[in-house]
Design an enzyme around this catalytic site. Structure first.
Site: not given
Ligand code: G2I
Length: 460
Positions: A156, A197
């Protein structure tokens, strides 16, 4: 201890990648999700968390139905290095050894993240944070070497508009912190597949474009990245229509893709209509992964509504997972199962081929690739039958039994009642003389799914 909500309200989604699991096996109709996935060369896994492991019926399903596990919390920095230089692996080791005893692969989650890290990290002098971050990555990835086959190395790091999130790592180390984390992870565990991710990168858009550009740059510069995890915290009825195309474009960069944290939340309470929509949505995601060879697997962010993170973060929403709070299977489970199994229910004659010339010198061939209760996947091939290149095309047909297009790729669809028009996408309008291009779609049907009528192809 830091704890921040990791997601922007109203917009959540991400995928994660998994490893290609061993050799495809034969799966029967009654096989588990993991077995069916393995038969397709993929995995189907679940996140879990230590407190839940005292729930025996829960553990029983976790242990049998899935062939991959992600620890939902206890590999995060706040758990693994709660005080600087003091590493603590007890809880994560418990999850890893459970997975090993069940022959499940483990995805490590996550080494560097803006959330769930201990407060002391904020006090590290800026010029020392790179060393501290490397030390953390080196220790954690080193501890799990050989046991974790995929790592969410950085989690993130981007905002919705594609700029870098101003985390403590970004502020004090700068843009290079992501590459540095990947280098440290590679050195610590050369065999693990290293992933970036994030959520809301499942479809095309500013955020996934930013991740795409980063992966492209890492590949060009030799930064060791192996995959992109799309978390896929999705909203009922809002699976991005470009998900398959987006997975494919990352794969085309030479990285794997995994759906890492799939859930599809709805406004509570559940009802049969929402459950059916959710089943369709899960099917769409699974089909998108199945359609791309480099999509290595799918993980649900825990498998039961009993232990979902959604209700506490999105009040009034929930029921996001394939098992309900009583560990009963929901329609979403059946959809996932049938998608992985390749079940065509009922077994009809799914293929229709109807080449039809239109005014623009092209033909369209409509073919149903697979069909299951309530849904189908079709492929349409467009051939330029003229003697010079065409620069645009439009394929039209009419559905005779109420079918609808739910998700279309490599084209732009518009529908009016039963009439469907598909025009080329920006990148596939040009077809040389006698050349072909194709588009595909997922559709829904009830009752029957006859071949469409009035199939035409034209240049406008
Ligand atoms: O937020 C959903 C996920 C988004 N992507 C990254 C994932 O790591 C993240 O997972 C969730 C966990 O599922 C939650 O369980 O991350 C949350 C924290 O951002 C986790 O929530 C925390 C609670 O907020 C804490 O109060 C609790 O002590 O879980 C902790 C352990 O149960």
């Amino acid at each position: 201890m830091r704890r921040r909500l990791p997601l922007t309200i109203g917009v959540v989604a991400s995928l994660a990648l998994g490893a290609a699991i061993a050799v495809p096996q034969i799966a029967s109709a009654s096989s588990t999700l993991g077995q069916h996935a393995a038969a397709r060369g993929k995995y189907f896994g679940s996140a879990t968390d230590n407190p839940e492991l005292t729930d025996a019926p829960y553990v029983s399903i976790l242990s049998s139905e899935f062939n991959q596990i992600t620890p939902g919390n206890t590999m995060k920095w706040q758990y693994t290095e709660p005080q600087q230089g003091q590493f603590s692996y007890g809880q994560a080791d418990t999850v890893v050894s459970l997975a090993r005893s069940n022959n499940q692969s483990v995805r490590g989650h996550t080494l560097v993240w803006h959330s769930q890290y201990p407060g002391w990290v904020d006090s590290v002098p800026a010029n020392q944070l790179l060393g501290v971050m490397r030390n953390h990555v080196t220790n954690v990835a080193g501890h799990f070497q050989g046991q974790v086959i995929h790592w969410d190395v950085v989690n993130e790091a981007f905002e919705e508009n594609g700029t870098r999130r101003q985390s403590v790592f970004q502020r004090n180390i700068g843009d290079s912190y992501i590459a540095e984390a990947f280098r440290a992870a590679r050195a610590a565990d050369p065999a693990a597949k290293l992933y970036y991710n994030d959520y809301n990168i499942e479809g095309l858009g500013a955020k996934s474009d930013a991740v795409y550009a980063m992966v492209q740059q890492f590949k060009a510069q030799g930064v060791p990245i192996d995959g992109v995890g799309m978390q896929a915290h999705l909203i009922l009825g809002q699976v991005p229509s470009s998900i398959r195309q987006n997975i494919q474009r990352f794969a085309d960069l030479g990285v794997d893709v995994a759906i890492t944290e799939l859930d599809i939340r709805m406004n509570l309470p559940r009802d049969a209509t929402k459950d059916a929509q959710q089943a369709n949505d899960y099917r769409t995601v699974v089909d998108a992964c199945l359609a791309v060879t480099r999509c290595v697997g799918i993980t649900v962010w825990d498998y039961t509504d009993k232990y979902s993170w959604i209700p506490s973060v999105f009040p009034g929403q929930g029921a996001a997972l394939p098992y309900d709070e009583n560990l009963n299977k929901k329609p979403a489970y059946t959809a996932i199962h049938d998608a992985l199994a390749g079940t065509t229910t009922p077994p009809t004659t799914p293929t229709t081929t109807t080449p039809t010339s239109g005014p623009g010198g092209c033909t369209a061939t409509y073919q149903i690739v697979s069909q299951w209760t309530g849904g189908f996947q079709a492929n349409v091939t467009v051939r330029n039958t003229g003697t010079s290149a065409m620069n645009a095309w439009a394929v039209r047909w009419s559905f005779g039994a109420g079918q609808t297009v739910t998700n279309l790729w490599n084209g732009v669809v518009s529908s009016s009642g039963a009439n469907v028009t598909v025009r080329n996408a920006t990148y596939n309008g040009t077809i040389p003389a006698n050349g072909t291009t194709s588009f595909g779609f997922l559709g829904s049907w009830t009752g029957s799914n006859p071949a469409p009528t009035g199939l035409t192809c034209g240049s406008t």
